[in-house]
Design an enzyme around this catalytic site. Structure first.
Site, PDB file in Angstrom:
ATOM      1  CE  LYS A  32      -4.269  -1.788   0.490  1.00  0.00           C
ATOM      2  NZ  LYS A  32      -4.348  -2.901   1.420  1.00  0.00           N
ATOM      3  CD  GLU A  80     -10.224   3.949   0.722  1.00  0.00           C
ATOM      4  OE1 GLU A  80     -10.129   5.153   0.450  1.00  0.00           O
ATOM      5  OE2 GLU A  80      -9.461   3.080   0.238  1.00  0.00           O
ATOM      6  CB  SER A 103      -0.053  -8.262  -1.076  1.00  0.00           C
ATOM      7  OG  SER A 103      -0.870  -9.126  -0.305  1.00  0.00           O
TER       8      SER A 103
HETATM    9  C1  LIG Z   1      -5.143  -4.051   1.280  1.00  0.00           C
HETATM   10  C2  LIG Z   1      -4.430  -5.320   1.070  1.00  0.00           C
HETATM   11  C3  LIG Z   1      -4.793  -6.218   0.035  1.00  0.00           C
HETATM   12  C4  LIG Z   1      -5.988  -6.020  -0.841  1.00  0.00           C
HETATM   13  O1  LIG Z   1      -5.982  -4.881  -1.619  1.00  0.00           O
HETATM   14  P1  LIG Z   1      -5.655  -4.883  -3.162  1.00  0.00           P
HETATM   15  O2  LIG Z   1      -5.943  -3.500  -3.589  1.00  0.00           O
HETATM   16  O3  LIG Z   1      -6.540  -5.883  -3.818  1.00  0.00           O
HETATM   17  O4  LIG Z   1      -4.229  -5.231  -3.308  1.00  0.00           O
HETATM   18  C5  LIG Z   1      -4.013  -7.340  -0.165  1.00  0.00           C
HETATM   19  N1  LIG Z   1      -2.957  -7.611   0.631  1.00  0.00           N
HETATM   20  C6  LIG Z   1      -2.592  -6.800   1.643  1.00  0.00           C
HETATM   21  C7  LIG Z   1      -1.426  -7.176   2.484  1.00  0.00           C
HETATM   22  C8  LIG Z   1      -3.315  -5.625   1.898  1.00  0.00           C
HETATM   23  O5  LIG Z   1      -2.950  -4.836   2.910  1.00  0.00           O
END
Ligand SMILES: *Cc1c(COP(=O)(O)O)cnc(C)c1O
Length: 397
Positions: free
Chosen positions: A94, A116, A382
Site C-alpha cells: 500500500k 478510507e 502483498s
Molecule cells: C489491502 C491489502 C490487500 C488487498 O488490496 P488490493 O488492492 O486488492 O491489493 C491485499 N494484501 C494486503 C497485504 C493488503 O494490505
C-alpha cells in the site's frame, strides 16, 4: 515514462471494456478533471518521478526481494518465487501508492488528505506519508474494523492522523469509502482523496495501477538476473480491490506468455452466501464511481461481503480485473478462509515467513492448479502477517 493508457486496456473515458468510467456527483467533476490533468503531467515530469523513486528506495526499502522459496518449490514440484512486498516499510504494498498519491496531492496544492481503510493498512500507509510530508490526515474506518484492528488504529493515531469511526451499514470498508466520498464532496477545494486500491472513478484505477507498477517492473529485472529471462510463466496475486494484483500484472498484461491468476476471497465458500468473491458471485453494477462486478441483490442492493481477511472484504472489484476476467486474460480462482489459513501455516513452517491473510489467498492457489517442474511461478506476497496474529493463533489446531 510510458503513460499507463498505453499499457492498460483503458480508453479515454476510463473504460476497461464495459467496466470502469467515472460515475460521480456533479460537484466532483472539476476535481476529478483536475486530478486527471495533474496525474498526466506528473507521469511526464522527471522531477516528480525522481522524488517518488528516491522515496521508494530510501524510505520504503525497494527493490523488494524476489525470493526463490526452495522448500515450497520442492513441495509443489515447480519453481515458486515470492515477491516480498511484506518487507516494505509499513508491511505491505500500500505504501507504494500512498507515497505517489500524497506527492501528487502536495503538487496540486492540497493541504488536507483523506483516506478510507479496511484492515487499516492503507490508513497506516497514508498516515505515514502525511507525517513524512507534514500534511493533515483524516482516515475513515468502519466501526467494526476499528474494534477488530486496534493495533493499526493506534499506529494511525501515533502518526498524527484523525481516525473517524463510521457507524453506517455493516461498519466496514464499503461504508468507510462512502463516508470518505461524502467528505470529498463537502471539501472539494483543499482536500485530496487518496484511494487505497484500483477502484473508484477514473482516473483512480489507472493511477493506482501505475503507482503499483513498480512491482512488475522489478520482477522483470530480478527474473532476468536470476534465470536469464524477464518473464515468468505465472503471476499469482490476491484481489480485494485489485491494486497489488494490478502492480504485479502490469508489465505482463500484454505478454501472452505470462498467465495471470487472481485469487478472490471465497469466505465460507462461493455458494455459502458468506463470500467476497465479487467476480464469481457479482453482477454488473456501479459502486463507488465505477461500473464493475458488484455483489448485489436482483434489485441492486449491495450484499454485504464476508471474508476472514479484512483487506479482501469488499463487495466490488477494480474495473481492470473485471475486464481481465471477462476477456479470459486472467484466470480467477476463489480461495476459502480455511484454504487461506492452511496456506499461511504452510508458508510459515516451510519458509519462516508469516504472510498477511490477504496474501495467503494467493499462496493457496498452489493447491488448486498444477504446475510443471520447469514452470516459473511468481506469487505476490502483498503483506506481512503481524496484523493477523490473533486470527492465526485462534485457528491453530
Ligand atoms: C489491502 C491489502 C490487500 C488487498 O488490496 P488490493 O488492492 O486488492 O491489493 C491485499 N494484501 C494486503 C497485504 C493488503 O494490505
Amino acid at each position: 515514462m510510458q503513460h499507463p493508457a498505453e499499457i492498460l486496456p483503458v480508453d479515454e473515458k476510463g473504460f476497461y471494456g464495459k467496466f470502469g468510467g467515472a460515475y460521480i456527483p456533479e460537484i466532483l467533476y472539476a476535481n476529478v478533471d483536475n486530478l486527471r490533468k495533474a496525474f498526466n503531467e506528473c507521469v511526464d515530469d522527471p522531477s516528480f518521478i525522481a522524488e517518488y523513486e528516491a522515496l521508494l528506495r530510501d524510505y520504503v526499502g525497494r527493490p523488494s526481494p524476489l525470493y526463490l522459496a526452495r522448500r515450497l518449490s520442492e513441495l509443489y514440484g515447480t519453481n515458486v518465487y515470492l515477491k516480498r512486498e511484506d518487507l516494505n516499510h509499513t508491511g505491505a504494498h500500500k505504501i507504494n501508492n500512498a507515497i505517489a498519491s500524497v506527492l501528487l496531492a502536495r503538487r496540486m496544492g492540497k493541504t488536507r488528505i483523506i483516506a478510507e481503510t479496511g484492515a487499516g493498512q492503507h490508513g497506516v500507509a497514508t498516515a505515514t506519508v502525511c507525517a513524512l510530508l507534514g500534511l493533515e490526515c483524516v482516515v475513515y474506518m468502519g466501526a467494526t474494523d476499528v474494534a477488530r484492528q486496534q493495533p493499526n488504529v493506534q499506529r494511525m493515531k501515533m502518526l498524527g492522523a484523525k481516525v473517524v469511526p463510521v457507524e453506517s451499514g455493516n461498519k466496514t470498508l464499503k461504508d468507510a469509502t462512502n463516508e470518505a466520498i461524502r467528505d470529498w464532496c463537502c471539501n472539494p477545494r483543499d482536500t485530496f482523496y487518496v484511494i487505497g486500491s484500483t477502484v473508484g472513478p477514473h482516473p483512480y484505477p489507472m493511477m493506482v495501477a501505475y503507482f503499483q507498477s513498480v512491482i512488475s517492473r522489478e520482477i522483470k529485472s530480478q527474473l532476468s538476473d536470476a534465470i536469464g529471462r524477464d518473464y515468468p510463466d505465472y503471476v499469482i496475486a490476491c484481489i480485494g480491490g485489485g491494486s497489488n494484483a494490478a502492480g504485479a500484472f502490469y508489465h505482463f498484461i500484454n505478454d501472452s506468455r505470462v498467465r495471470l491468476v487472481a485469487a478472490e476471497a471465497g469466505g465460507h465458500g462461493v455458494d455459502s452466501g458468506e463470500t467476497a468473491a465479487s467476480i464469481m458471485r457479482g453482477h454488473e453494477g456501479i459502486i463507488h464511481g465505477s461500473r464493475t462486478m458488484v455483489m448485489q441483490t436482483p434489485d441492486g442492493q449491495i450484499v454485504e461481503p464476508y471474508s476472514i481477511s479484512a483487506g479482501l472484504d469488499y463487495p466490488g472489484v477494480g474495473p481492470l480485473h473485471a475486464h481481465l476476467a471477462d476477456t479470459g486474460r486472467a484466470k480467477v480462482i476463489a480461495v476459502d478462509d480455511d484454504e487461506a489459513l492452511q496456506a499461511a501455516y504452510r508458508l510459515t513452517r516451510l519458509e519462516g515467513i508469516i504472510p498477511a491473510l490477504e496474501s495467503s489467498h494467493a499462496l493457496a492457489v498452489l493447491d488448486k492448479m498444477s504446475f510443471r517442474p520447469d514452470d516459473v511461478v511468481v506469487i505476490n506476497l502483498s503483506g506481512r502477517g503481524d496484523k493477523d496474529m490473533a486470527t492465526y493463533i485462534s485457528h491453530m489446531q
